[in-house]
Design an enzyme around this catalytic site. Sequence first.
Site, PDB file in Angstrom:
ATOM      1  N   ASP A  10       0.871  -1.176   0.000  1.00 35.52           N
ATOM      2  CA  ASP A  10       0.000   0.000   0.000  1.00 35.52           C
ATOM      3  C   ASP A  10       0.904   1.220   0.000  1.00 35.52           C
ATOM      4  O   ASP A  10       2.111   1.115   0.226  1.00 35.52           O
ATOM      5  CB  ASP A  10      -0.880  -0.006   1.264  1.00 35.52           C
ATOM      6  CG  ASP A  10      -1.730   1.259   1.370  1.00 35.52           C
ATOM      7  OD1 ASP A  10      -2.354   1.631   0.365  1.00 35.52           O
ATOM      8  OD2 ASP A  10      -1.752   1.891   2.445  1.00 35.52           O
ATOM      9  N   SER A  11       0.309   2.390  -0.220  1.00 37.50           N
ATOM     10  CA  SER A  11       1.088   3.615  -0.179  1.00 37.50           C
ATOM     11  C   SER A  11       1.554   3.930   1.247  1.00 37.50           C
ATOM     12  O   SER A  11       2.434   4.761   1.434  1.00 37.50           O
ATOM     13  CB  SER A  11       0.243   4.769  -0.705  1.00 37.50           C
ATOM     14  OG  SER A  11      -0.962   4.855   0.025  1.00 37.50           O
ATOM     15  N   TYR A  42      -0.423   8.579  -2.488  1.00 33.22           N
ATOM     16  CA  TYR A  42      -0.508   8.287  -3.911  1.00 33.22           C
ATOM     17  C   TYR A  42      -1.724   8.996  -4.526  1.00 33.22           C
ATOM     18  O   TYR A  42      -1.763   9.242  -5.725  1.00 33.22           O
ATOM     19  CB  TYR A  42      -0.692   6.769  -4.134  1.00 33.22           C
ATOM     20  CG  TYR A  42       0.549   5.910  -3.968  1.00 33.22           C
ATOM     21  CD1 TYR A  42       1.723   6.397  -3.399  1.00 33.22           C
ATOM     22  CD2 TYR A  42       0.527   4.584  -4.390  1.00 33.22           C
ATOM     23  CE1 TYR A  42       2.838   5.571  -3.263  1.00 33.22           C
ATOM     24  CE2 TYR A  42       1.647   3.764  -4.256  1.00 33.22           C
ATOM     25  CZ  TYR A  42       2.795   4.265  -3.692  1.00 33.22           C
ATOM     26  OH  TYR A  42       3.897   3.449  -3.556  1.00 33.22           O
ATOM     27  N   GLY A  43      -2.697   9.274  -3.668  1.00 30.31           N
ATOM     28  CA  GLY A  43      -4.011   9.738  -4.139  1.00 30.31           C
ATOM     29  C   GLY A  43      -4.030  11.047  -4.886  1.00 30.31           C
ATOM     30  O   GLY A  43      -5.023  11.383  -5.537  1.00 30.31           O
ATOM     31  N   CYS A  73      -3.847  -0.863  -1.960  1.00 24.87           N
ATOM     32  CA  CYS A  73      -4.133   0.559  -2.167  1.00 24.87           C
ATOM     33  C   CYS A  73      -5.118   0.727  -3.331  1.00 24.87           C
ATOM     34  O   CYS A  73      -4.884   0.225  -4.434  1.00 24.87           O
ATOM     35  CB  CYS A  73      -2.813   1.245  -2.501  1.00 24.87           C
ATOM     36  SG  CYS A  73      -2.955   2.987  -2.873  1.00 24.87           S
ATOM     37  N   ASN A  74      -6.197   1.435  -3.082  1.00 23.60           N
ATOM     38  CA  ASN A  74      -7.194   1.656  -4.143  1.00 23.60           C
ATOM     39  C   ASN A  74      -6.612   2.474  -5.286  1.00 23.60           C
ATOM     40  O   ASN A  74      -6.895   2.224  -6.451  1.00 23.60           O
ATOM     41  CB  ASN A  74      -8.412   2.403  -3.587  1.00 23.60           C
ATOM     42  CG  ASN A  74      -9.292   1.521  -2.744  1.00 23.60           C
ATOM     43  OD1 ASN A  74     -10.331   1.063  -3.184  1.00 23.60           O
ATOM     44  ND2 ASN A  74      -8.877   1.259  -1.521  1.00 23.60           N
ATOM     45  N   THR A  75      -5.792   3.472  -4.946  1.00 27.98           N
ATOM     46  CA  THR A  75      -5.226   4.340  -5.978  1.00 27.98           C
ATOM     47  C   THR A  75      -4.278   3.540  -6.870  1.00 27.98           C
ATOM     48  O   THR A  75      -4.323   3.652  -8.099  1.00 27.98           O
ATOM     49  CB  THR A  75      -4.486   5.531  -5.332  1.00 27.98           C
ATOM     50  OG1 THR A  75      -5.357   6.144  -4.372  1.00 27.98           O
ATOM     51  CG2 THR A  75      -4.083   6.550  -6.354  1.00 27.98           C
ATOM     52  N   GLU A 152      -5.711   9.440   9.756  1.00 24.47           N
ATOM     53  CA  GLU A 152      -4.334   9.289  10.276  1.00 24.47           C
ATOM     54  C   GLU A 152      -4.158  10.047  11.582  1.00 24.47           C
ATOM     55  O   GLU A 152      -3.355   9.676  12.425  1.00 24.47           O
ATOM     56  CB  GLU A 152      -3.321   9.736   9.214  1.00 24.47           C
ATOM     57  CG  GLU A 152      -3.404   8.832   8.000  1.00 24.47           C
ATOM     58  CD  GLU A 152      -2.076   8.513   7.345  1.00 24.47           C
ATOM     59  OE1 GLU A 152      -1.072   9.150   7.667  1.00 24.47           O
ATOM     60  OE2 GLU A 152      -2.065   7.604   6.487  1.00 24.47           O
ATOM     61  N   CYS A 184     -11.185   3.475  -0.628  1.00 22.37           N
ATOM     62  CA  CYS A 184      -9.883   3.931  -0.130  1.00 22.37           C
ATOM     63  C   CYS A 184      -9.576   3.153   1.142  1.00 22.37           C
ATOM     64  O   CYS A 184     -10.476   2.897   1.952  1.00 22.37           O
ATOM     65  CB  CYS A 184      -9.936   5.436   0.167  1.00 22.37           C
ATOM     66  SG  CYS A 184      -8.441   6.055   0.954  1.00 22.37           S
ATOM     67  N   THR A 185      -8.302   2.801   1.289  1.00 24.58           N
ATOM     68  CA  THR A 185      -7.877   1.992   2.441  1.00 24.58           C
ATOM     69  C   THR A 185      -8.270   2.580   3.797  1.00 24.58           C
ATOM     70  O   THR A 185      -8.504   1.850   4.746  1.00 24.58           O
ATOM     71  CB  THR A 185      -6.341   1.894   2.452  1.00 24.58           C
ATOM     72  OG1 THR A 185      -5.807   3.212   2.262  1.00 24.58           O
ATOM     73  CG2 THR A 185      -5.844   0.976   1.375  1.00 24.58           C
ATOM     74  N   HIS A 186      -8.304   3.911   3.875  1.00 26.94           N
ATOM     75  CA  HIS A 186      -8.511   4.555   5.179  1.00 26.94           C
ATOM     76  C   HIS A 186      -9.982   4.620   5.603  1.00 26.94           C
ATOM     77  O   HIS A 186     -10.280   4.759   6.778  1.00 26.94           O
ATOM     78  CB  HIS A 186      -7.979   5.991   5.148  1.00 26.94           C
ATOM     79  CG  HIS A 186      -6.489   6.091   5.133  1.00 26.94           C
ATOM     80  ND1 HIS A 186      -5.713   5.482   4.173  1.00 26.94           N
ATOM     81  CD2 HIS A 186      -5.627   6.731   5.976  1.00 26.94           C
ATOM     82  CE1 HIS A 186      -4.443   5.748   4.411  1.00 26.94           C
ATOM     83  NE2 HIS A 186      -4.365   6.501   5.499  1.00 26.94           N
TER      84      HIS A 186
HETATM   85  N1  DGL Z   1      -3.929   4.021   0.092  1.00 30.23           N
HETATM   86  C1  DGL Z   1      -4.602   5.079  -0.626  1.00 30.23           C
HETATM   87  C2  DGL Z   1      -5.851   4.513  -1.288  1.00 30.23           C
HETATM   88  O1  DGL Z   1      -6.411   3.511  -0.890  1.00 30.23           O
HETATM   89  C3  DGL Z   1      -4.942   6.240   0.281  1.00 30.23           C
HETATM   90  C4  DGL Z   1      -3.740   7.041   0.745  1.00 30.23           C
HETATM   91  C5  DGL Z   1      -2.968   7.685  -0.407  1.00 30.23           C
HETATM   92  O2  DGL Z   1      -3.467   8.650  -1.020  1.00 30.23           O
HETATM   93  O3  DGL Z   1      -1.904   7.198  -0.684  1.00 30.23           O
HETATM   94  O4  DGL Z   1      -6.301   5.062  -2.263  1.00 30.23           O
END
Ligand code: DGL
Length: 265
Positions: A10-11, A42-43, A73-75, A152, A184-186
């Site tokens: 993941d990012s 990454y987003g 990571c979704n992105t 976060e 998104c992971t968060h």
């Molecule tokens: N992990 C990213 C996602 O799921 C969220 C955090 C980022 O922007 O890197 O899209």
Amino acid sequence: MKNRPIGIFDSGVGGLTVVKQIFKRLPNEEIVYLGDTARVPYGTKSPETIKKYSIENADFLMKFKVKIIVVACNTASSTSLDALRKKFSIPIVGVIKPGAEKAVQITRNNRVGIIGTYTTVKSKAYEKEIRHFSRDVEAVSKACPLFVPLVEEGWLKEDVTFDIVKKYLKPLMAKKIDTLILGCTHYPLLKPVISRVMGRHVKIVDSASSVADEVHNILMALGKLSEQKKPAHKFFATDTVEHFVRVGEKFLGTKIHRAERANYV
Ligand code: DGL
């Protein structure tokens, strides 16, 4: 081969929500987790940059002879899966397809909402997958860039969080969606407040649990489910591990006893 680890990247720390579900669904599997904390977020970055990072992350995981890679990571999933599948011959699982499939299965009024980072929303990856499963479902998406820093910071129940969530989700409420994908992971950590804002009638799809089912199904079909009783997991971050461990434990819901620095960045 069966007992080789599952590689997950993941990012940053967010992908630990996926690890949490994989621990539950696949307790015998060994995990090697990599959080690219030196280059997060990454987003807000371009697909080209994210593709490059994703390939470097996967190269790192390959050193552990992983049997499958989960792009938590979704992105990264919405921009880099094709490039990763071209380069690596092991199965590569992203978080988009399992979430899209689940949403199509559970929507009753065929109106699905998607929330994620700017890059995920711009890629239209969820819309494309949804269309693949059903032509009747109308999808609407909304980028919610303030959700990542709120999570976060651990601001999960504050009034200000409720107000921000409400402001972002208002356009989706106006579209009368009955299903919302947390792209998104968060966002799984904001599920209670998102539910409160959207109302109980809106079903929430959290890709983390759908992806754990997908990994289980792939490994079972390949005859590669692990038989280890006490797998030893490994956690890596590309920046200092102290921050990774402190914030990561909130996502994982358990202690991270040891994390190491990955030095390729
Ligand atoms: N992990 C990213 C996602 O799921 C969220 C955090 C980022 O922007 O890197 O899209």
